[in-house]
Design a protein around this motif. Sequence first.
Motif, PDB file in Angstrom:
ATOM      1  N   GLU A 236       0.858  -1.175   0.015  1.00 20.32           N
ATOM      2  CA  GLU A 236      -0.127   0.138  -0.053  1.00 20.32           C
ATOM      3  C   GLU A 236       0.862   1.335  -0.141  1.00 20.32           C
ATOM      4  O   GLU A 236       0.437   2.315  -0.272  1.00 20.32           O
ATOM      5  N   GLU A 237       2.029   1.220   0.578  1.00 26.00           N
ATOM      6  CA  GLU A 237       3.048   2.446   0.589  1.00 26.00           C
ATOM      7  C   GLU A 237       3.914   2.254  -0.573  1.00 26.00           C
ATOM      8  O   GLU A 237       4.660   2.965  -0.944  1.00 26.00           O
ATOM      9  N   TYR A 238       3.461   1.506  -1.574  1.00 27.23           N
ATOM     10  CA  TYR A 238       4.075   1.211  -2.966  1.00 27.23           C
ATOM     11  C   TYR A 238       5.917   0.841  -2.782  1.00 27.23           C
ATOM     12  O   TYR A 238       6.625   0.904  -3.777  1.00 27.23           O
ATOM     13  N   ASP A 239       6.099   0.159  -1.628  1.00 29.84           N
ATOM     14  CA  ASP A 239       7.193  -0.416  -1.328  1.00 29.84           C
ATOM     15  C   ASP A 239       7.353  -1.752  -1.677  1.00 29.84           C
ATOM     16  O   ASP A 239       7.297  -2.705  -1.093  1.00 29.84           O
ATOM     17  N   TYR A 240       7.401  -2.158  -3.178  1.00 27.20           N
ATOM     18  CA  TYR A 240       7.272  -3.469  -3.621  1.00 27.20           C
ATOM     19  C   TYR A 240       8.619  -4.153  -3.199  1.00 27.20           C
ATOM     20  O   TYR A 240       8.442  -5.493  -3.094  1.00 27.20           O
ATOM     21  N   ALA A 241       9.533  -3.665  -3.343  1.00 31.08           N
ATOM     22  CA  ALA A 241      10.873  -4.463  -2.987  1.00 31.08           C
ATOM     23  C   ALA A 241      10.834  -4.827  -1.445  1.00 31.08           C
ATOM     24  O   ALA A 241      11.087  -5.939  -1.009  1.00 31.08           O
ATOM     25  N   GLY A 242      10.624  -3.914  -0.672  1.00 28.31           N
ATOM     26  CA  GLY A 242      10.349  -4.005   0.776  1.00 28.31           C
ATOM     27  C   GLY A 242       9.344  -5.430   0.745  1.00 28.31           C
ATOM     28  O   GLY A 242       9.587  -6.182   1.789  1.00 28.31           O
ATOM     29  N   ALA A 243       8.357  -5.156   0.264  1.00 28.36           N
ATOM     30  CA  ALA A 243       7.148  -6.398   0.409  1.00 28.36           C
ATOM     31  C   ALA A 243       7.730  -7.843   0.028  1.00 28.36           C
ATOM     32  O   ALA A 243       7.387  -8.804   0.648  1.00 28.36           O
ATOM     33  N   THR A 244       8.508  -7.747  -1.193  1.00 27.95           N
ATOM     34  CA  THR A 244       8.811  -8.988  -1.939  1.00 27.95           C
ATOM     35  C   THR A 244      10.047  -9.497  -0.981  1.00 27.95           C
ATOM     36  O   THR A 244      10.341 -10.653  -0.680  1.00 27.95           O
ATOM     37  N   THR A 245      10.825  -8.774  -0.305  1.00 23.20           N
ATOM     38  CA  THR A 245      11.845  -9.048   0.803  1.00 23.20           C
ATOM     39  C   THR A 245      11.070  -9.926   1.810  1.00 23.20           C
ATOM     40  O   THR A 245      11.758 -10.897   2.240  1.00 23.20           O
ATOM     41  N   ILE A 246      10.249  -9.176   2.604  1.00 19.24           N
ATOM     42  CA  ILE A 246       9.506 -10.001   3.570  1.00 19.24           C
ATOM     43  C   ILE A 246       9.071 -11.227   3.133  1.00 19.24           C
ATOM     44  O   ILE A 246       8.993 -12.057   3.900  1.00 19.24           O
ATOM     45  N   ALA A 247       8.591 -11.226   1.722  1.00 26.38           N
ATOM     46  CA  ALA A 247       7.790 -12.355   1.198  1.00 26.38           C
ATOM     47  C   ALA A 247       9.015 -13.413   1.170  1.00 26.38           C
ATOM     48  O   ALA A 247       8.776 -14.770   1.533  1.00 26.38           O
TER      49      ALA A 247
END
Length: 277
Positions: A236-247
């Motif tokens: 939702e914060e458009y932090d796609y790299a951060g989201a995929t890193t947690i994933a």
Amino acid sequence: MSQRSRVLPGFGLSLGFTVTYLTLIVLIPLAAVFIKSFGIGWDGLIEILTSERIIQSLKLSFSTALIAATINLLFGLLLAWCLVRYDFYGKKLVDALVDLPFALPTAVAGIALTSLYVPSGWIGQFLEPLGIQVAYTPIGITLALIFIGIPFVVRTVQPVLSDIEPELEEAASALGANRFQTIVKVILPILFPALLTGFALAFARGVGEYGSVIFIAGNQPFETEIAPLMIISRLEEYDYAGATTIAVVMLLISFIILFAINLLQAWLSRRSGRNAT
């Protein structure tokens, strides 16, 4: 020496199709997740791995999934045993209800559980005077994961249990084994690989569960905030790299646990095969 005939010919074609299908459906999406996570850089990776909020959410997701899968392992076995070995009024209805979490939207399950276990709910109003709070606590998260995970254990164990002939138990009894010895030394070794499979499926579903958990969890930082919610927040914060890193972190931890379960399952299958010979 002639080759052994196969019922279905075309091994090379079948294998090629299987590998291609798995590559398109599984390997390429997973590779994309890893590649996308590289965009965060080492500083971003260290920030995520040292973030107290993310670490706490990972601990909560994996611990509640393990607890729920363990509980489902026990009660799923008992439920499968009753469905296979006993005839009772309403058996077909109970058997159909086992599959209900498969068909029920997870959000609906979360809302229903929350309405039941809030302090003013049908069940929560009786737990509140006892000082037991379920909704908006890790207990509520575990309860939701038990609800969505129980069919995996039952449906995995049920067909294996159906294949065990009652005569096997009668033979063990005739040889002097009591009920406990029959269960531990005869029944459980046969069921254990299936139990591990059901446990792994329930655990894997619980780790990534989102819809049924967010309503009953309350999403309080450092207390009831699950890892999938952290991924959604980053998206939702458009932090796609951060989201995929947690994933990716969740994926690696899940892979290690599931790989260990599969190794244990393979070892038990080989051991039971040697014992049978």
